[in-house]
Design an enzyme around this catalytic site. Structure first.
Site, PDB file in Angstrom:
ATOM      1  CE  LYS A 283      -4.230  -1.671   2.621  1.00 13.98           C
ATOM      2  NZ  LYS A 283      -5.303  -1.934   1.675  1.00 13.98           N
ATOM      3  NE  ARG A 357     -10.424 -10.252  -2.334  1.00 15.81           N
ATOM      4  CZ  ARG A 357     -10.927  -8.996  -3.293  1.00 15.81           C
ATOM      5  NH1 ARG A 357     -11.190  -9.327  -4.036  1.00 15.81           N
ATOM      6  NH2 ARG A 357     -10.924  -7.719  -2.805  1.00 15.81           N
TER       7      ARG A 357
HETATM    8  N1  BES Z   1      -8.367  -3.992   4.189  1.00 17.05           N
HETATM    9  C1  BES Z   1      -8.721  -2.981   2.799  1.00 17.05           C
HETATM   10  C2  BES Z   1     -10.007  -3.226   2.335  1.00 17.05           C
HETATM   11  C3  BES Z   1      -9.789  -1.557   3.542  1.00 17.05           C
HETATM   12  C4  BES Z   1      -8.920  -0.418   2.749  1.00 17.05           C
HETATM   13  C5  BES Z   1     -10.509  -1.397   4.470  1.00 17.05           C
HETATM   14  C6  BES Z   1      -9.214   0.990   2.971  1.00 17.05           C
HETATM   15  C7  BES Z   1     -10.591  -0.232   5.083  1.00 17.05           C
HETATM   16  C8  BES Z   1     -10.238   0.647   4.157  1.00 17.05           C
HETATM   17  C9  BES Z   1      -8.005  -4.736   1.691  1.00 17.05           C
HETATM   18  O1  BES Z   1      -7.124  -5.634   1.997  1.00 17.05           O
HETATM   19  C10 BES Z   1      -7.990  -3.869   0.733  1.00 17.05           C
HETATM   20  O2  BES Z   1      -6.761  -3.831   0.564  1.00 17.05           O
HETATM   21  N2  BES Z   1      -8.360  -4.321  -0.207  1.00 17.05           N
HETATM   22  C11 BES Z   1      -8.085  -3.818  -1.690  1.00 17.05           C
HETATM   23  C12 BES Z   1      -8.292  -5.063  -2.901  1.00 17.05           C
HETATM   24  C13 BES Z   1      -8.003  -4.934  -4.232  1.00 17.05           C
HETATM   25  C14 BES Z   1      -6.167  -4.858  -3.982  1.00 17.05           C
HETATM   26  C15 BES Z   1      -8.617  -5.607  -5.271  1.00 17.05           C
HETATM   27  C16 BES Z   1      -8.779  -2.370  -2.076  1.00 17.05           C
HETATM   28  O3  BES Z   1      -9.773  -2.243  -1.823  1.00 17.05           O
HETATM   29  O4  BES Z   1      -7.942  -2.003  -2.005  1.00 17.05           O
HETATM   30 MN    MN Z   2      -5.454  -5.721   1.919  1.00 15.13          MN
END
Ligand code: BES
Ligand code: MN
Ligand code: ZN
Length: 511
Positions: A283, A357
């Site tokens: 991230k 997931r």
């Molecule tokens: N934990 C995150 C989702 C999230 C983002 C929760 C912001 C709370 C605040 C999750 O694991 C994630 O990173 N999801 C990605 C998925 C993508 C790579 C398909 C996302 O939402 O960007």
């Molecule tokens: Mn994630």
């Protein structure tokens, strides 16, 4: 803090603060407000006017009573419009009163229940108790200085004789206690969400779950990586393998006493990523600052298990938490890796940041081996969910049928902010992999839906299942009537109501 029912005239209560309400629309002042205002020759209404008080939720006015009165102050709280005065408005009203009382250093408060059409009185008493406890919540566990203990010690919950006609004291008392137990579960979930990721890693989460299990007489089991290996939980292990903090699968069980084999069996499954750096699909700095909240689903499961253990509904409940830390490392999973899940499905991992997931896929498989009748998973799963619904509303995915019926009844009582989303079959194809059974990301569009469709692949045919994407509402961006900025404990109340719903203990209509 001690809450008790109060059946004498509220206006004669010898307390630091009397809390009462006023509506925002034509309903105007409540009878208690009107009676007090009259005895003050209109000074209370005048003070509200001077403060530009409109009766909006969260708005309040503190009024000092003249000497010679049993109480020192009055807090008038906005109830919102009369026609929208449901259980959530009651909860916010009580939270607002408790916060205002604490701010003026009050040790005792008497609060008017403000019954009204639109919700049963027992539900109002429960919501009021929840509101007082949730509004009083603070997270002080990590402070070493300037910690002020909560001033509020006693709260009298005032009910006028007309409102309680036909109800026994025992009924009212158990509604009050129910609210306190539910709030305690929500407060636990908030604490867990607020804890920083260096303190709350997967092993610590398991230890805290063990403590809850011990105090509340729940069954408890924790799988270490070795045992997870034996159970073929390779997706869950894969997510954890880039971290020095080992993953854990946590399993709590609530067993109702004297219930037969034929009671409903619920499984609550929570995403417990104690920190989500994204793994090798790292991230941005900004994107990971909030990522200690990525165990919000796990927090809701643990909070709900504690509340269920205290409330003792006639259902069996399993609480399952997939705990791991998602970090970049020389040993971390790579984009391109193919891993076989516990269920036997091969998954091509194209983005290691879609880790929730993966953990849930194995945790769902574990849960279903326990032969549940209903499965609910909760996860801070996608940013896309927040794009779709904003920061305070969660997505709920389920098919029509028994789960829809039970979930909607529970949601109706909890009044948590959900929105039903479609399990759109036409989007399934974006999860097709070139090399494996499925891949772990879709394209840009419908990200919350494709995440739900991914999970669906790991749910057995015919299983009553709901998936709740709670990425937004687990964390409040600013203080509100029922709590400060930070962890909210979102989901606990709906899970508890679901367990009560399936136990059949909630009458269709209360007096
Ligand atoms: N934990 C995150 C989702 C999230 C983002 C929760 C912001 C709370 C605040 C999750 O694991 C994630 O990173 N999801 C990605 C998925 C993508 C790579 C398909 C996302 O939402 O960007
Ligand atoms: Mn994630
Ligand atoms: Zn995540």
């Amino acid at each position: 803090m001690k809450l008790s029912l109060y059946s004498d005239d509220l206006l004669h209560a010898p307390v630091d603060v009397i809390a009462l309400g006023a509506f925002a629309d034509a309903e105007g002042p409540t009878p208690t407000f009107a009676a007090l205002d009259q005895s003050l020759d209109g000074a209370l209404a005048q003070a509200c006017k001077d403060e530009d008080f409109k009766g909006k939720p969260g708005q309040h006015v503190v009024f000092n009573l003249p000497p010679g009165r049993p109480a020192r102050r009055v807090v008038v709280c906005g109830l919102g419009p009369g026609r929208e005065y449901g259980l959530d408005a009651t909860r916010s009203y009580a939270g607002c009163a408790a916060r205002a009382a604490a701010k003026v250093g009050a040790q005792s408060m008497a609060i008017d229940v403000v019954p009204a059409d639109g919700a049963p009185i027992l539900g109002r008493v429960q919501a009021l108790a929840e509101g007082v406890w949730l509004g009083s919540y603070r997270f002080d566990e990590l402070r070493t200085r300037d910690v002020k203990p909560l001033s509020l010690q006693t709260v009298h919950v005032g009910l006028d004789a007309k409102a309680v006609a036909g109800l026994t004291g025992a009924n009212l008392k158990s509604a009050l206690e129910r609210g306190e137990k539910v709030a305690e579960g929500v407060r636990l979930a908030r604490d867990l969400t607020n804890l920083p990721p260096n303190v709350l890693h997967p092993v610590e989460l398991a230890d805290r779950a063990r403590k809850v299990a011990r105090s509340y007489d729940l069954g408890f089991k924790v799988l270490t990586p070795k045992e997870m290996e034996r159970q073929n939980m390779h997706l869950h292990l894969g997510v954890g393998q880039g971290s020095r903090n080992e993953p854990r699968l946590i399993h709590l069980t609530y067993e109702p006493t004297g219930a037969g084999e034929d009671v409903p069996v619920l499984a609550f499954v929570g995403k417990g990523i104690t920190f989500d750096a994204g793994g090798l699909s790292l991230k941005t700095g900004e994107g990971m600052v909030e990522m200690k909240i990525d165990m919000g689903g796990a927090a809701a499961v643990l909070g709900a298990m504690q509340a269920v253990a205290a409330l003792k509904p006639r259902v069996r409940v399993h609480g399952i938490i997939g705990a791991a830390e998602n970090m970049p490392d020389g040993n971390a999973i790579r984009p391109g890796d193919v891993i076989k899940s516990k269920k036997g499905i091969t998954v091509e991992i194209l983005n290691t940041d879609a880790e929730g997931r993966l953990v849930l896929a194995d945790a769902l498989a574990y849960a279903q081996e326990l032969r549940p009748t209903h499965v609910v998973d909760l996860a801070t799963l996608t940013g896309a969910c927040m794009v779709a619904l904003g920061r305070s509303r969660a997505a709920a995915y389920y098919e029509d049928g028994p789960m829809a019926q039970a979930f909607e009844a529970a949601w109706n009582r909890s009044e948590e902010l959900f929105w039903r989303m479609p399990l759109s079959a036409e989007l399934r194809e974006v999860l097709k992999s070139e090399v494996a059974d499925i891949k772990n990301i879709g394209d840009r569009w419908g990200g919350s839906i494709t995440a739900a469709l991914f999970l669906k692949e790991f749910v057995d045919e015919g299983m009553s299942w709901a998936h709740l994407d709670i990425a937004g509402p687990v964390f409040a961006q600013s203080e509100g009537p029922v709590g400060p900025k930070g962890g909210t404990g979102f989901g606990v109340r709906t899970l508890v109501e679901l367990a009560r719903e399936l136990s059949g203990e909630v009458p269709g209509t209360e007096p």
